[in-house]
Design a protein around this motif. Sequence first.
Motif, PDB file in Angstrom:
ATOM      1  N   LEU A 296      39.441  48.905  31.855  1.00 40.88           N
ATOM      2  CA  LEU A 296      39.971  47.686  32.461  1.00 40.88           C
ATOM      3  C   LEU A 296      39.507  47.531  33.903  1.00 40.88           C
ATOM      4  O   LEU A 296      39.064  46.457  34.313  1.00 40.88           O
ATOM      5  CB  LEU A 296      41.494  47.693  32.413  1.00 40.88           C
ATOM      6  CG  LEU A 296      42.146  47.383  31.078  1.00 40.88           C
ATOM      7  CD1 LEU A 296      43.650  47.412  31.225  1.00 40.88           C
ATOM      8  CD2 LEU A 296      41.707  46.033  30.568  1.00 40.88           C
ATOM      9  N   SER A 297      39.596  48.628  34.678  1.00 42.75           N
ATOM     10  CA  SER A 297      39.204  48.488  36.083  1.00 42.75           C
ATOM     11  C   SER A 297      37.697  48.331  36.225  1.00 42.75           C
ATOM     12  O   SER A 297      37.215  47.735  37.182  1.00 42.75           O
ATOM     13  CB  SER A 297      39.738  49.639  36.922  1.00 42.75           C
ATOM     14  OG  SER A 297      39.550  50.860  36.296  1.00 42.75           O
ATOM     15  N   LEU A 298      36.933  48.836  35.238  1.00 52.44           N
ATOM     16  CA  LEU A 298      35.490  48.609  35.232  1.00 52.44           C
ATOM     17  C   LEU A 298      35.174  47.127  35.126  1.00 52.44           C
ATOM     18  O   LEU A 298      34.287  46.592  35.794  1.00 52.44           O
ATOM     19  CB  LEU A 298      34.849  49.338  34.045  1.00 52.44           C
ATOM     20  CG  LEU A 298      34.158  50.666  34.361  1.00 52.44           C
ATOM     21  CD1 LEU A 298      33.707  51.315  33.073  1.00 52.44           C
ATOM     22  CD2 LEU A 298      32.973  50.452  35.277  1.00 52.44           C
ATOM     23  N   LEU A 299      35.926  46.461  34.233  1.00 48.21           N
ATOM     24  CA  LEU A 299      35.734  45.025  34.062  1.00 48.21           C
ATOM     25  C   LEU A 299      35.936  44.300  35.382  1.00 48.21           C
ATOM     26  O   LEU A 299      35.162  43.434  35.775  1.00 48.21           O
ATOM     27  CB  LEU A 299      36.724  44.487  33.031  1.00 48.21           C
ATOM     28  CG  LEU A 299      36.381  44.733  31.554  1.00 48.21           C
ATOM     29  CD1 LEU A 299      37.547  44.329  30.679  1.00 48.21           C
ATOM     30  CD2 LEU A 299      35.158  43.934  31.176  1.00 48.21           C
ATOM     31  N   CYS A 300      37.012  44.677  36.083  1.00 46.61           N
ATOM     32  CA  CYS A 300      37.306  44.038  37.358  1.00 46.61           C
ATOM     33  C   CYS A 300      36.199  44.301  38.365  1.00 46.61           C
ATOM     34  O   CYS A 300      35.799  43.422  39.125  1.00 46.61           O
ATOM     35  CB  CYS A 300      38.630  44.561  37.915  1.00 46.61           C
ATOM     36  SG  CYS A 300      40.035  43.803  37.130  1.00 46.61           S
ATOM     37  N   GLU A 301      35.693  45.541  38.343  1.00 47.95           N
ATOM     38  CA  GLU A 301      34.643  45.878  39.297  1.00 47.95           C
ATOM     39  C   GLU A 301      33.396  45.065  39.035  1.00 47.95           C
ATOM     40  O   GLU A 301      32.713  44.607  39.945  1.00 47.95           O
ATOM     41  CB  GLU A 301      34.336  47.373  39.198  1.00 47.95           C
ATOM     42  CG  GLU A 301      33.777  47.939  40.478  1.00 47.95           C
ATOM     43  CD  GLU A 301      33.413  49.397  40.334  1.00 47.95           C
ATOM     44  OE1 GLU A 301      34.060  50.214  40.984  1.00 47.95           O
ATOM     45  OE2 GLU A 301      32.474  49.678  39.568  1.00 47.95           O
TER      46      GLU A 301
END
Lengths: 298, 328
Positions: free
Chosen positions: B143-148
Amino acid sequence: MARDMAGSGLFDWRCSWTLSLLLAYLCYLLLGAAIFQLLEKQAEAQSRNQFQMEKLRFLENYTCLDQYALERFVQVIMEAWEKGVNPAGNSTNPSNWDFSNSFFFAGTVVTTIGYGNLSPSTEAGQIFCIFYALFGIPLNVVFLNHLGTGLRSHLATMDTWGHQPRHYQVVQTLGLALFLTVGTFLLLILPPMVFSHVEGWSYGEGFYFAFITLSTIGFGDYVVGTDPDKHYISVYRSLAAVWIILGLAWLALMLPLGPMVLHQFMHLWPLNKDPSSKKGITPEADGLSHTTKLPIAI
Amino acid sequence: MGASKIQITLLLVSYFIYLILGSLIFQALETDFERELKTSVYEMKAAFLRKLGDLTPEDVEQFVENLTHAVRRGIYPLGNATELDHDNWDFSNSFFFVGSIVSTIGYGTLSPKTAGGQIFCVIFALFGIPLNLIFLHRVGKTLSLLCEKLGKCLQSQGMKQKKTKFLTLLFFLVTGILIFLGLPSVVFHSTEGWTYNEGIYFAFITLSTVGFGDYVVGVQPGKQYCSYYRALVAIWILFGLAWIALLFNLLTRFLEDTEKKIAEDLHKMGKVGRENGRSLKRFQCASPSPNETLPLDTEEGSQKFVFETAEKDNREEKETSFLCEAVL
């Protein structure tokens, strides 16, 4: 010397922050208890009265009942139960939302245990519950976090331990092990015995209850202070809430300390007497530091 | 890259195998006892029915008590004995139950009644909860990869760093609330017949793992559900748990960084002496740093979202702090 002075100043500061955090946590719980009580008590009284009326009606008609009426009655009982109303009693039963029980409920929300034998049934109560949990759960995390790290860094640091003379190491390790054992007994072994005795459960059931509670799963199949046939002292559930918080704090403290004490024992073992073992207690040298995350100052 | 994909697949497979094994074992342990209990309750009801002509108030009171006991043990004695075919511990329910253990949601609508079931439950949770934490950790990373990626995309279009961070955080919050709280509420309104408020309440209580169990999906006897309904709900819960873990993590770090800021302010104001100031800096490096908080994720589930800060992996730190810095 300078380090000790600095250490004590830092400890004072740490202490005062811990105390204020504890105070904030308690205030948050008390506030939540009061608000839940305000929101839910009246609705509960209404449900209870309604159920009593249904029961009376059933009683009056029992000479000319049929199966459908019985089905309806069973359904009424189930609904009452789901709302937290005890069907087998009468209207003089203690409220589920008096202050002590509300405090217990607030505690089960912020620790995410969530038994469910009691839950807000009014819409306002549910909305408040969401916001209460939204801020209460991080507050709970910060509080337990703080307790854990603070006490751990005060109790032991591996790098100073490694350079101490052997007898000091032995005493410190034994002291720490004793502390852990006594604490575990007082908080994890003894309370289930007390609960089983008071609630009339077997010890296995008491232990099962304690495990399900402290792991925050919280099924709600066993909950302290909810047996309608028993009489509890009025602060029983509040004391249970205090136990839950202490138990969680103890787990936060003990789980990482346990491996560290074991590690220290292993280093003290007679086979390990070579002088290089003292230098070996560094973050890079032993792979254990990755899992134990010792409070080593970098 | 290939190795990490294998790792992820292995984790996923072992996680599901663990859940499936658990549900089969619970099914084996609990079904018989439940059947017996149900039979006795129905017999009691039938006996009561036979006496309907000449009951006394004491009979009724006794009946109510018996029923209450039955309801407390999870038996809902509606209908008649043909209802026995409908098992509480069929595979689908058992799987859902097992999921509620390892995620520590713990609805409680279903729970082990036999001693063997309870002992197994304790052991199962002891290993299942850490396994779940590791699994959620992976999902959270995705999920945080997507945001990054979104942040990088915005940055490549020439936006300032602070602005991209703020927008990414906003995106994270808004889409998360819509997907994990808003959308399910709408869906539950049509499938379960709850109001929108009740749907949001259920979604939040589930995803924060409080899990009262006053609202549970897929258990209402009168309704028809499509066959993959519960599986879809399980997937929603999985991603939602990871998202809410990140959310709580942000809030927690915000609270903790307030602590750091207070310490820094005190230092600047000179209230702490020079020597203490030096040791304060050491203390800040040593104690409330993210590295310190990993131990809590081995704790049986209660502070599960703290694990997000704990990885020594620098990339991991960048990902979560990426979201955090926009808050501060």
